[in-house]
Each structure stands twice: as C-alpha cells, then as structure tokens.
Enzyme design. Structure first.
Site, mmCIF file in Angstrom:
data_model
loop_
_atom_site.group_PDB
_atom_site.id
_atom_site.type_symbol
_atom_site.label_atom_id
_atom_site.label_comp_id
_atom_site.label_asym_id
_atom_site.label_seq_id
_atom_site.Cartn_x
_atom_site.Cartn_y
_atom_site.Cartn_z
ATOM 1 N N ASP A 112 0.796 -1.108 -0.002
ATOM 2 C CA ASP A 112 0.087 0.098 -0.122
ATOM 3 C C ASP A 112 0.868 1.202 0.010
ATOM 4 O O ASP A 112 2.019 1.423 0.829
ATOM 5 C CB ASP A 112 -1.031 -0.048 1.333
ATOM 6 C CG ASP A 112 -2.336 -0.321 0.962
ATOM 7 O OD1 ASP A 112 -2.775 -0.318 -0.132
ATOM 8 O OD2 ASP A 112 -3.051 -0.648 1.900
ATOM 9 N N GLU A 146 -14.230 -1.960 -2.289
ATOM 10 C CA GLU A 146 -14.569 -2.102 -0.569
ATOM 11 C C GLU A 146 -15.743 -1.486 -0.187
ATOM 12 O O GLU A 146 -16.231 -0.418 -0.598
ATOM 13 C CB GLU A 146 -13.484 -1.594 0.060
ATOM 14 C CG GLU A 146 -13.613 -1.606 1.737
ATOM 15 C CD GLU A 146 -12.432 -1.109 2.556
ATOM 16 O OE1 GLU A 146 -11.489 -1.157 2.076
ATOM 17 O OE2 GLU A 146 -12.744 -1.301 3.967
#
Ligand code: KIV
Length: 274
Positions: free
Chosen positions: A88, A186
């Site tokens: 990330d 998500e």
C-alpha cells in the site's frame, strides 16, 4: 530480499489473466512468520496500511508512514516465495500528483522488493495510475470505501447506494482504464459489485462487496480473530486466536504466581547430563 519476478512467482500480468477464472485469494500480512503462512495459500499478499491500526494501535490508517510500510514490506518479502507481493502507498505519499507518486512507489518497490503498489481513489487518481503504469510500476486500484478518506466520507460507511452507484462505477472504470492490473472494491452493495465485476476487463477483488467478484481480500488479523477492536460485518472469523492467546497468557500468569512454572524439565542441572 526480493519478492519480484522469480520463477514460480505470480506476476501482475498473471493476476490480470485470471479475470473470469478461479477466484483470486488475497490476505494481508505485515510480518515474516505471517507472510510464510499466507504465502502457502494465497495468490496475492498485501502489505496493507491497515498495519497502522492492527499492529501499531493507530485510530486510522492516516498516521501510517513510508518508513512503517518499508519496514513491514521488508519483513513480508522475507516470508514469500510464490505469492505476488503488493504494498500500500500510505496516506500523503501520492496524492500531490504523479511525480510524487512515482518517487514514493519506486522507493517502496526498490526498498522492499514488492512487485506492485496499491493506491486509493478513482477518477481523480486515474492520471497518477496511468503515469505509474507507463513507467513500469504495476498499480492495484482501490475504490468504494477508501479508508484514507474516512474523514471526507464521514466514517466507514457503505459506498455507492442508490444513485451514488454511478460514482463508484465511474471510479472503478477510470482506474482500470488508466492501466491498473486489478482493482480492490470495498464495502459497496452486492449488486453494484457484481455489475462492476462484469464491467471491468481486470480482476475486481472484493472486500465487503460480492462473492461474484474475481477475488476476495481480508485483513488476516481480522479473519484469525486476532484484531478485535472492532469487527466489520464483512469479516468471517475462521479462528479465535485472540481468545486462545488470552487463555494461554492467563494460564502462564497463574503458573508463574503458583510457582508451577518453570517445571523440572525447563531448568538446568549444575553438571551437564551424561
Ligand atoms: O490496508 C488494507 O489492509 C487494505 C485491505 C483491507 C484491502 O487496503
């Protein structure tokens, strides 16, 4: 310490080619022992910025730094031999523009051996995704609920309900069109996730999305029951390791207080045994 392009190692093009095939299995890892466990069963291991909350006790991912990601990335790389390692980009390491994103993505890859980076954002990040992809940096997108924007979103809410679905659909199409090799989706409604999975030519990895996505990702500490500060509805617990650890530590404390530990087999004689 390299997690890239070795024989037998999954690559971003391999992942892209799995579109419509067997679902991709993705978990996070932040340490070498967990990376070793996860590597045996997963296609992709994500060094998520969730590390800030899960291992460092931060209230959100916003306090995670490049240095934290690099340290955990290096630890994870040591534990992997077959899964694709994605790392990330932490908050404020890429949002200023493509040049800042390139500098920090290249540093994350060079210093950890990760083969790809993940960054959050849709339409407004498409230019950055294209810039990185054109310069040899495979990018995994992340749209829908983007935790680094928690303050802007007013909490960790479901995204894309009703008319707002078009916004998320546009975000997913923008990052995929810009060259992302896969997109994390998500906390969106199931029907929207199915539609986006149909729309995109690259794999859609769901978290709180739909079983019909091209793959699923969870935070490993959530599914093992080791991180229990809160429990998103989209997590299925496959173990209760936190509760088991609590019992084990309580048993140890009781043994020490009662002088039951150490036992004769744990202590040493004055003379070595023959
Ligand atoms: O940081 C993270 O762990 C993530 C996953 C939950 C997708 O971004």
């Amino acid at each position: 310490m390299s997690a890239t392009a070795e024989p037998g190692r999954l690559t971003p093009p391999d992942v892209r080619a799995r579109k419509g095939g067997e679902p991709l299995v993705v978990l996070t890892a932040y340490t070498t022992p967990m990376a070793r466990l996860v590597d045996r069963h997963c296609d992709i291991v994500l060094v998520g910025d969730s590390v800030g909350m899960v291992l460092h006790g931060l209230p959100s991912t916003l306090g995670v730094t490049m240095e934290m990601m690099i340290l955990h990335g290096q630890a994870v790389a040591r534990g992997l031999s077959r899964a694709l390692m994605v790392i990330d980009m932490p908050f404020a390491s890429y949002e200023e523009g493509p040049a800042q994103a390139f500098r920090n993505a290249a540093r994350l890859m060079a210093e950890t051996g990760a083969a790809a980076v993940k960054l959050e954002g849709g339409v407004h990040m498409a230019e950055t995704v294209a810039y990185l992809a054109a310069r040899g940096i495979p990018v995994m997108g992340h749209v829908g609920l983007t935790p680094q924007a928690v303050n802007q979103l007013g909490g960790y809410r479901v995204q894309g309900r009703g008319a707002d679905g078009d916004r998320i659909r546009g975000d997913a199409a923008a990052v995929a069109g810009a060259g992302a090799f896969a997109v994390v989706l998500e906390k969106v409604p199931d029907a929207l996730a199915r539609a986006i999975s149909r729309d995109l030519a690259v794999p859609v990895i769901g978290i709180g999305a739909s079983a019909d996505c091209d793959g699923q990702v969870l935070v490993v500490d959530d599914m093992l029951g080791m991180f229990t500060d809160f429990r998103p509805r989209f997590v299925r617990r496959y173990a209760e390791l936190g509760a088991e650890a609590d019992q084990a530590i309580a048993a140890y404390a009781a043994d020490v207080r009662a002088r039951r530990f150490p036992a004769p087999e744990h202590v040493f004689a004055t003379e070595p045994r023959q």
